[in-house]
Design an enzyme around this catalytic site. Structure first.
Site, mmCIF file in Angstrom:
data_model
loop_
_atom_site.group_PDB
_atom_site.id
_atom_site.type_symbol
_atom_site.label_atom_id
_atom_site.label_comp_id
_atom_site.label_asym_id
_atom_site.label_seq_id
_atom_site.Cartn_x
_atom_site.Cartn_y
_atom_site.Cartn_z
ATOM 1 N N THR A 181 0.876 -1.173 0.000
ATOM 2 C CA THR A 181 0.000 0.000 0.000
ATOM 3 C C THR A 181 0.916 1.227 0.000
ATOM 4 O OG1 THR A 181 0.002 0.173 2.382
ATOM 5 C CG2 THR A 181 -1.702 -1.203 1.422
ATOM 6 N N GLU A 327 -5.733 -4.049 -0.261
ATOM 7 C CA GLU A 327 -6.027 -5.173 0.643
ATOM 8 C C GLU A 327 -7.208 -6.027 0.170
ATOM 9 O OE1 GLU A 327 -5.410 -2.096 1.406
ATOM 10 O OE2 GLU A 327 -4.485 -1.838 3.363
ATOM 11 N N LYS A 435 -13.376 17.227 10.854
ATOM 12 C CA LYS A 435 -14.036 17.104 12.157
ATOM 13 C C LYS A 435 -14.303 18.488 12.712
ATOM 14 C CE LYS A 435 -11.566 12.935 12.245
ATOM 15 N NZ LYS A 435 -10.531 13.135 11.241
ATOM 16 N N TRP A 440 -18.955 15.376 11.824
ATOM 17 C CA TRP A 440 -18.156 15.093 10.639
ATOM 18 C C TRP A 440 -18.716 15.806 9.415
ATOM 19 C CZ3 TRP A 440 -18.020 9.027 11.011
ATOM 20 C CH2 TRP A 440 -17.147 8.661 12.042
HETATM 21 P P1 ADP Z 1 -3.792 4.014 -1.347
HETATM 22 O O1 ADP Z 1 -3.900 3.856 0.138
HETATM 23 O O2 ADP Z 1 -2.455 4.082 -1.901
HETATM 24 O O3 ADP Z 1 -4.717 5.047 -1.916
HETATM 25 P P2 ADP Z 1 -5.516 1.954 -2.279
HETATM 26 O O4 ADP Z 1 -5.628 2.066 -3.739
HETATM 27 O O5 ADP Z 1 -5.494 0.622 -1.677
HETATM 28 O O6 ADP Z 1 -4.221 2.623 -1.879
HETATM 29 O O7 ADP Z 1 -6.653 2.850 -1.629
HETATM 30 C C1 ADP Z 1 -7.843 2.327 -1.153
HETATM 31 C C2 ADP Z 1 -8.739 3.428 -0.727
HETATM 32 O O8 ADP Z 1 -9.119 4.245 -1.833
HETATM 33 C C3 ADP Z 1 -10.039 2.991 -0.129
HETATM 34 O O9 ADP Z 1 -9.906 2.623 1.224
HETATM 35 C C4 ADP Z 1 -10.908 4.230 -0.313
HETATM 36 O O10 ADP Z 1 -10.660 5.184 0.701
HETATM 37 C C5 ADP Z 1 -10.404 4.785 -1.605
HETATM 38 N N1 ADP Z 1 -11.309 4.409 -2.705
HETATM 39 C C6 ADP Z 1 -11.145 3.437 -3.607
HETATM 40 N N2 ADP Z 1 -12.167 3.426 -4.491
HETATM 41 C C7 ADP Z 1 -13.012 4.414 -4.114
HETATM 42 C C8 ADP Z 1 -14.261 4.904 -4.618
HETATM 43 N N3 ADP Z 1 -14.836 4.417 -5.692
HETATM 44 N N4 ADP Z 1 -14.834 5.925 -3.948
HETATM 45 C C9 ADP Z 1 -14.267 6.464 -2.848
HETATM 46 N N5 ADP Z 1 -13.097 6.050 -2.347
HETATM 47 C C10 ADP Z 1 -12.477 5.045 -2.971
#
Ligand code: ADP
Length: 540
Positions: A181, A327, A435, A440
């Site tokens: 990640t 993940e 916040k 929120w």
């Molecule tokens: P990074 O932490 O590098 O961004 P990831 O690609 O694993 O790596 O990120 C996952 C996160 O991206 C999710 O937990 C969420 O917060 C966000 N995310 C992914 N797809 C969407 C979506 N369609 N809408 C909103 N948030 C999203």
């Protein structure tokens, strides 16, 4: 009583065998510095078998990590197949990370061999000088000139080898791939996919109510092969016989447009910022005739509703929003309308634009409130999204992260609501929520609204420290080129006023030339928060 069915392992070799027997004539096309290189899946599989011979000769053994530091291209696809099929672990390195993160990741993973693009050599060289574990470096000739001294040339390596005929029957629970990640908090964490998880995840992409990848598709993954398995697209294509189109290192909007024109893909996938930058070029392209795309798969961050609308009405291509994380392999949910939405009419369909959809079969979801109890699926109650399933991580590689994994569920850190039909709406990542006075404010919702202003190209909302309310929202806005220097703070606030509760209204608006992006093209709010941490909010 146990069932009496066969228990052959679900491994990547199934995908390889199927591709070479049933999809051998299908093609993968890559844009290179010398034009478009087209190979059949039959050729790709043959070359993959040669790659396995070569890697074995170099000393790669089952369980060893083989890293890639590459753009999206045919050779990268061959590594996707060959490395797991020989029982080794494919570690896709993010080419846009900082040097210090790359050094950490390579050493943490103990990568033994690295496959690196010649065009990326100047970046890789600096990392290589600081790591000790890498024993061999293979260079993909994606740029002119000889391979750097001390490295092996990918093409020469393959040309001189015979294809391995017998592949080991790798246990389905063995590791197939490793992806870190981006580590927005602390060090990057390794997600270790198994053969089984990757195989099952690929099937999810072929479901009709997901994105339904099929033999008649041609798929352009703009999402990098190092970003969460390119969302599972390579394996899904090899399984079904859908063709692949790779842009190589040619990622400018103009090059991508040429890719679309030349190869006519039916499906393309990328994060929202890619589609924002392609909106104008694609609108113009549409004037010349309908595009080949049947849909765009988009996720990684919230897809602005205005962007979806513009693609539908002005480009003639629907954006299908997906949600997931490294993940979660990553596909966890996807937004497709139900038959009932269609019956309910345009308003119901419109409302789906703010939804990340329903979890796909194979993933279970629950919404957990602040009190630790499950919150209702009523479209209003908010909580943390937690997921489980056969392609969801159960822990990180060599890392104790018990707080992230609770009684078999992954805590995503995303705050959302879920409606009665199971459609979720992400309000924010926990760390991005503003916040204010103990309540929120959803930055995602504010951004979506601001980006529906006709003079706004991009908008990111962050919380900035406030003496009375803890935090208050600050809108960071990039005007469209024709509105630069013209668009005002008041115009943005007036636009928002009738649409949001009074206390949601940002305290200030700043104009930027560009929203900083992360290594995978998402808004980098960490950078914005740092930049504006001392921003003096006007008195209200
Ligand atoms: P990074 O932490 O590098 O961004 P990831 O690609 O694993 O790596 O990120 C996952 C996160 O991206 C999710 O937990 C969420 O917060 C966000 N995310 C992914 N797809 C969407 C979506 N369609 N809408 C909103 N948030 C999203």
């Amino acid at each position: 009583m146990r069932g009496l069915m066969q228990t052959l392992p679900l491994n990547i070799a199934w995908i390889l065998r199927r591709a070479e027997r049933l999809q051998a004539k299908k093609t993968v096309a890559t844009r290179t510095h010398e034009g478009t290189a087209v190979a059949t899946y039959g050729q790709v599989c043959e070359r993959t078998r040669k790659l396995v011979t070569a890697l074995r000769e170099i000393g790669v053994r089952p369980g060893d990590r083989v890293a890639t530091f590459s753009w999206n291209h045919q050779q990268h696809l061959e590594c996707y197949l060959g490395v797991p099929c020989m029982g080794a672990v494919l570690h896709t390195l993010n080419i846009r990370l900082f040097e210090k993160d790359l050094v950490f990741i390579v050493e943490h993973a103990e990568d033994k061999v690295v496959v690196v693009d010649k065009s990326l050599w100047p970046v890789w060289e600096k990392v290589a000088a600081r790591v000790r574990c890498v024993q061999a470096t293979i260079v993909v000739p994606d740029a002119p000139g000889p391979a750097p001294p001390g490295t092996l040339d990918y093409e020469e390596l393959i040309a001189a080898r015979s294809p391995v005929r017998e592949l080991p029957e790798v246990d389905e629970n063995e590791a197939a791939a490793l992806c870190y990640t981006s580590g927005t908090t602390g060090n990057p964490k390794g997600v270790l996919y198994s053969h089984r998880s990757n195989y099952l995840h690929s099937l999810a992409l072929t479901m009709a109510d997901a994105i339904g990848i099929s033999e008649s598709d041609r798929v352009l993954p703009i999402v990098p092969l190092f970003h969460a398995n390119a969302w599972g697209l390579p394996y899904a294509c090899l399984l079904t016989g859908a063709e692949l189109v790779f842009p190589g290192r040619h990622m400018s909007p103009q090059s991508l447009l040429e890719c679309l024109r030349e190869r006519r893909p039916s499906l393309a996938a990328g994060v929202p910022s890619v589609w924002t930058s392609l909106l104008e070029p694609l609108k113009q392209e549409k004037e010349r005739g309908p595009l080949s795309l049947r849909a765009i798969l988009c996720g990684g961050s919230a897809v602005p509703p205005a962007l979806q609308k513009a693609y539908e009405s002005e480009v003639g291509v629907p954006i299908v929003q997906a949600w997931g994380m490294t993940e979660t392999s990553p596909l966890a949910s996807l937004c497709c309308p139900l038959a009932a939405h269609r019956e309910r009419g345009p308003e119901a369909l419109d409302a789906l634009r703010t939804s990340q959809g329903r979890v796909v079969p194979g993933v279970e979801i629950r919404l957990v409130g602040d009190d630790g109890k499950e919150a209702a699926w009523d479209g209003r109650s908010q909580g943390e999204i937690q997921v489980r399933g056969p392609w969801i991580a159960s822990s990180y590689y060599k890392e104790d992260a018990r707080e992230k994994f609770q009684d078999g569920w992954l805590r995503t850190g995303d705050v959302a609501s879920i409606d009665g039909d199971g459609y979720m709406r992400i309000a924010d990542r926990t760390k991005d929520l503003v916040k204010s006075g103990g309540e929120w404010i959803s930055s995602v919702a504010l951004e979506g609204l601001i980006m529906s202003h006709p003079s706004v190209a991009e908008a990111a909302v962050i919380g900035v420290p406030h003496p009375k309310w803890d935090e208050r929202p600050l809108a960071c806005v990039v005007p469209r080129p024709d509105a630069r220097g013209r668009l005002t703070r008041e115009e943005i606030l007036d636009f928002l006023r009738p649409k949001v509760a009074k206390w949601w209204l940002p305290d200030d608006v700043v104009f930027l030339d560009e929203v900083p992006k992360t290594s995978v093209g998402k808004f980098d709010k960490k950078v914005l928060r740092e930049r504006f941490k001392n921003h003096a909010l006007p008195e209200k």
